[in-house]
Each structure stands twice: as C-alpha cells, then as structure tokens.
Design a protein around this motif. Sequence first.
Motif, mmCIF file in Angstrom:
data_model
loop_
_atom_site.group_PDB
_atom_site.id
_atom_site.type_symbol
_atom_site.label_atom_id
_atom_site.label_comp_id
_atom_site.label_asym_id
_atom_site.label_seq_id
_atom_site.Cartn_x
_atom_site.Cartn_y
_atom_site.Cartn_z
ATOM 1 N N LEU A 111 -12.703 -1.442 3.732
ATOM 2 C CA LEU A 111 -12.316 -1.838 2.380
ATOM 3 C C LEU A 111 -11.481 -0.765 1.702
ATOM 4 O O LEU A 111 -10.337 -0.999 1.307
ATOM 5 C CB LEU A 111 -13.564 -2.132 1.536
ATOM 6 N N HIS A 112 -12.031 0.435 1.575
ATOM 7 C CA HIS A 112 -11.336 1.522 0.889
ATOM 8 C C HIS A 112 -10.039 1.918 1.605
ATOM 9 O O HIS A 112 -9.105 2.398 0.965
ATOM 10 C CB HIS A 112 -12.242 2.755 0.790
ATOM 11 N N GLY A 113 -9.993 1.727 2.908
ATOM 12 C CA GLY A 113 -8.834 2.164 3.690
ATOM 13 C C GLY A 113 -7.595 1.311 3.513
ATOM 14 O O GLY A 113 -6.513 1.686 3.975
ATOM 15 N N GLN A 114 -7.714 0.164 2.832
ATOM 16 C CA GLN A 114 -6.544 -0.692 2.642
ATOM 17 C C GLN A 114 -5.504 -0.030 1.746
ATOM 18 O O GLN A 114 -4.301 -0.141 1.975
ATOM 19 C CB GLN A 114 -6.983 -2.032 2.027
ATOM 20 N N TYR A 115 -5.961 0.690 0.728
ATOM 21 C CA TYR A 115 -5.025 1.310 -0.213
ATOM 22 C C TYR A 115 -4.176 2.412 0.435
ATOM 23 O O TYR A 115 -2.945 2.387 0.302
ATOM 24 C CB TYR A 115 -5.786 1.851 -1.429
ATOM 25 N N PRO A 116 -4.775 3.393 1.147
ATOM 26 C CA PRO A 116 -3.915 4.417 1.773
ATOM 27 C C PRO A 116 -2.963 3.853 2.814
ATOM 28 O O PRO A 116 -1.880 4.396 3.035
ATOM 29 C CB PRO A 116 -4.918 5.394 2.405
ATOM 30 N N LYS A 117 -3.342 2.736 3.460
ATOM 31 C CA LYS A 117 -2.436 2.111 4.427
ATOM 32 C C LYS A 117 -1.231 1.484 3.721
ATOM 33 O O LYS A 117 -0.115 1.504 4.244
ATOM 34 C CB LYS A 117 -3.190 1.060 5.241
ATOM 35 N N ILE A 118 -1.465 0.944 2.533
ATOM 36 C CA ILE A 118 -0.356 0.391 1.748
ATOM 37 C C ILE A 118 0.618 1.493 1.347
ATOM 38 O O ILE A 118 1.839 1.307 1.344
ATOM 39 C CB ILE A 118 -0.904 -0.328 0.490
ATOM 40 N N LEU A 119 0.069 2.674 1.026
ATOM 41 C CA LEU A 119 0.917 3.797 0.613
ATOM 42 C C LEU A 119 1.870 4.241 1.724
ATOM 43 O O LEU A 119 2.905 4.848 1.450
ATOM 44 C CB LEU A 119 0.057 4.989 0.194
ATOM 45 N N GLU A 120 1.534 3.944 2.984
ATOM 46 C CA GLU A 120 2.361 4.373 4.110
ATOM 47 C C GLU A 120 3.538 3.443 4.367
ATOM 48 O O GLU A 120 4.406 3.756 5.186
ATOM 49 C CB GLU A 120 1.495 4.463 5.378
ATOM 50 N N LYS A 121 3.594 2.312 3.682
ATOM 51 C CA LYS A 121 4.690 1.370 3.899
ATOM 52 C C LYS A 121 6.002 1.981 3.400
ATOM 53 O O LYS A 121 6.027 2.715 2.402
ATOM 54 C CB LYS A 121 4.393 0.050 3.197
ATOM 55 N N PRO A 122 7.114 1.690 4.094
ATOM 56 C CA PRO A 122 8.393 2.372 3.803
ATOM 57 C C PRO A 122 8.928 2.140 2.397
ATOM 58 O O PRO A 122 9.658 2.986 1.871
ATOM 59 C CB PRO A 122 9.343 1.790 4.861
ATOM 60 N N HIS A 123 8.582 1.017 1.757
ATOM 61 C CA HIS A 123 9.129 0.731 0.435
ATOM 62 C C HIS A 123 8.323 1.377 -0.691
ATOM 63 O O HIS A 123 8.686 1.253 -1.868
ATOM 64 C CB HIS A 123 9.171 -0.787 0.207
ATOM 65 N N VAL A 124 7.224 2.085 -0.362
ATOM 66 C CA VAL A 124 6.358 2.661 -1.391
ATOM 67 C C VAL A 124 6.721 4.124 -1.636
ATOM 68 O O VAL A 124 6.780 4.929 -0.711
ATOM 69 C CB VAL A 124 4.871 2.558 -0.972
ATOM 70 N N ASP A 125 6.959 4.450 -2.902
ATOM 71 C CA ASP A 125 7.207 5.841 -3.307
ATOM 72 C C ASP A 125 5.855 6.452 -3.665
ATOM 73 O O ASP A 125 5.321 6.226 -4.751
ATOM 74 C CB ASP A 125 8.147 5.865 -4.515
ATOM 75 N N THR A 126 5.291 7.227 -2.747
ATOM 76 C CA THR A 126 3.934 7.750 -2.946
ATOM 77 C C THR A 126 3.859 8.752 -4.105
ATOM 78 O O THR A 126 2.839 8.806 -4.801
ATOM 79 C CB THR A 126 3.422 8.437 -1.666
ATOM 80 N N VAL A 127 4.923 9.511 -4.321
ATOM 81 C CA VAL A 127 4.907 10.500 -5.408
ATOM 82 C C VAL A 127 4.813 9.803 -6.757
ATOM 83 O O VAL A 127 3.957 10.124 -7.593
ATOM 84 C CB VAL A 127 6.166 11.399 -5.360
ATOM 85 N N THR A 128 5.681 8.821 -6.984
ATOM 86 C CA THR A 128 5.671 8.090 -8.250
ATOM 87 C C THR A 128 4.410 7.251 -8.389
ATOM 88 O O THR A 128 3.831 7.147 -9.476
ATOM 89 C CB THR A 128 6.913 7.181 -8.347
ATOM 90 N N THR A 129 3.956 6.664 -7.288
ATOM 91 C CA THR A 129 2.763 5.824 -7.315
ATOM 92 C C THR A 129 1.537 6.595 -7.784
ATOM 93 O O THR A 129 0.696 6.071 -8.527
ATOM 94 C CB THR A 129 2.499 5.240 -5.915
ATOM 95 N N ASN A 130 1.426 7.849 -7.368
ATOM 96 C CA ASN A 130 0.234 8.643 -7.691
ATOM 97 C C ASN A 130 0.433 9.592 -8.864
ATOM 98 O O ASN A 130 -0.470 10.368 -9.188
ATOM 99 C CB ASN A 130 -0.188 9.459 -6.467
ATOM 100 N N LYS A 131 1.586 9.515 -9.513
ATOM 101 C CA LYS A 131 1.885 10.448 -10.596
ATOM 102 C C LYS A 131 0.929 10.298 -11.769
ATOM 103 O O LYS A 131 0.617 11.267 -12.468
ATOM 104 C CB LYS A 131 3.333 10.240 -11.055
ATOM 105 N N TRP A 132 0.436 9.087 -11.984
ATOM 106 C CA TRP A 132 -0.463 8.850 -13.116
ATOM 107 C C TRP A 132 -1.759 9.652 -13.005
ATOM 108 O O TRP A 132 -2.424 9.937 -14.014
ATOM 109 C CB TRP A 132 -0.792 7.350 -13.215
#
Length: 273
Positions: A111-132
């Motif tokens: 369950l919890h592992g779905q979110y970090p896997k989404i972050l690895e997708k090429p269209h996701v900007d991890t820096v901006t996504t986690n800036k909050w």
Amino acid sequence: MHKMLHPKADVERLYIPRKDVETAFKTATIGLDHYLKHKEGQYPKRVLEHERSKAKNSISKNATKFKREVTMPEIENREDKSASENAKALKHVFKSRMKSMKEEKWKNKALHGQYPKILEKPHVDTVTTNKWLSSNLKGETEGLLVAAQDQPINTRNYQKVICGQQVESKCRLCSPHEETVDHIVSGCEVLARREYISRHNNAAAYLHWSICKDHDIEITDKWYEHEPETVIHNKDNNITIMWDMPVNTDITITANRPDIIVKDSVNSTCKTY
C-alpha cells in the motif's frame, strides 16, 4: 501523540531525508568510532579504551551494531588521507546505504509503496512534488497529507481490501467506482461539480494574489482573504490583470477561459495562467 503521524502511515518515510536525525546519529557514531581506531596519539587511544570498557552505549559496540543493519563491508583506509578524511568517507558510504535500504523497504510495501513508485515515473518532478514538505505547515496538517499519499485513510476500499472487513467498497457518492484516496481526491463525478472547482479556485486565487503583489497592486495581507476582481489595472506600470475571463479567438478554441490573464500594455504582451 501530537497527531503529526497517522497511526497507519508509513514509518520508513519519516527517515527518508529531509533531515534524518536517526541516520545522522548513527553516521556520527560510526565516523567517530573509525576516527578513534585510526587516529595516532595517546588521547584517542585512551578514549577508545574507555568506550570499550562500557557495558552499554559504547561507541564501538553501537558502531558495530549500526553497520550490521546495512551489511557494511570493511573499508580500507587510504594512506594518503588523514583519519578524519577516512572517517568522513566511511560516513558517506553508510549514509548512502541507509537511505537506499529505507527507500527499498518503503517501495516494497503493497500500500505505502505505491506513492514512491509514482514518483519514479519520468513525467514527475520529484523536487517540486515534495517541496511543500519544507513549508511551514502545522505538524498535524502535514501528517494528514502524508497519510493521504500513503493511502491508509479509512476509505471503503481500504476497509475491504486492507482491513478485510465485509463492506461495500464502491464510492458512497457516485457508486460505480472504488472508494480510494485517489478517487476521492480527483476522480469522483459528484465532488467534481463543486468541491474540485472550489479547490481549483482557491489555488488560482492564491496565484492571483501573488501576481498582484508582484505588480504593486493593493491586496489584503492574507491570501485567503483575497477576492479576485474581474479586472484590475495598475496605471503606473500599465499592467492589467483579468480573472476568469473568456478570450475571443479567430479560430474556435474550446478551452478559451484561462484563470488569469496578465496584459502588459507597454511591452504588448499577454500571459495566461
């Protein structure tokens, strides 16, 4: 206790840097142990002997235990480096392995592992996504948002699939779809009619407030008290800001109503948001 972590939220995620206090302590212990063992001089040797004589909380014993947690290999000292430089290199290896281990454990959870896997997708900007996460939110607010990303919120789908309860898992508002966190946040037809629009307008209102502030237009002190006017004009710099206005085009365009238009009469430019 203070509502900063949901009871069912992921614990490993707590120790993925922003700043990882636990890893910092373990890294410092390993580095200090390595330094004491390889630094020449009577004082480091005396400190090391004293530490080894302790029954509990010995630097050497703790360092050995911490290295076992990540199966640390023995790293040979470089003769051209000082004891402190070799200790620093060892700390860097340990820190990297600890981070990788926790990330892997987090990703492997169903369950919890779905979110970090989404972050690895090429269209996701991890820096901006986690800036909050670096903003000044209240602890309980951040805890609730993190729990929503981890998905242990008490939705019907969670009750049925994760908790094994005999309940209907379909959305209680729109019925056809599974009631998951993702569905509630962005996929429910009933919520889309009002709540999603309200959420969108609140975000756009903050952007409008910020744009007005940048162009020296008088605004309220707090963004959430700001009510965007349809048209605002600053005569000093010939900036016009329009809110939720349709744009007439030569070619028919369906999406012709941007949230915000900033017209610069001096430079003859328009920006849409």
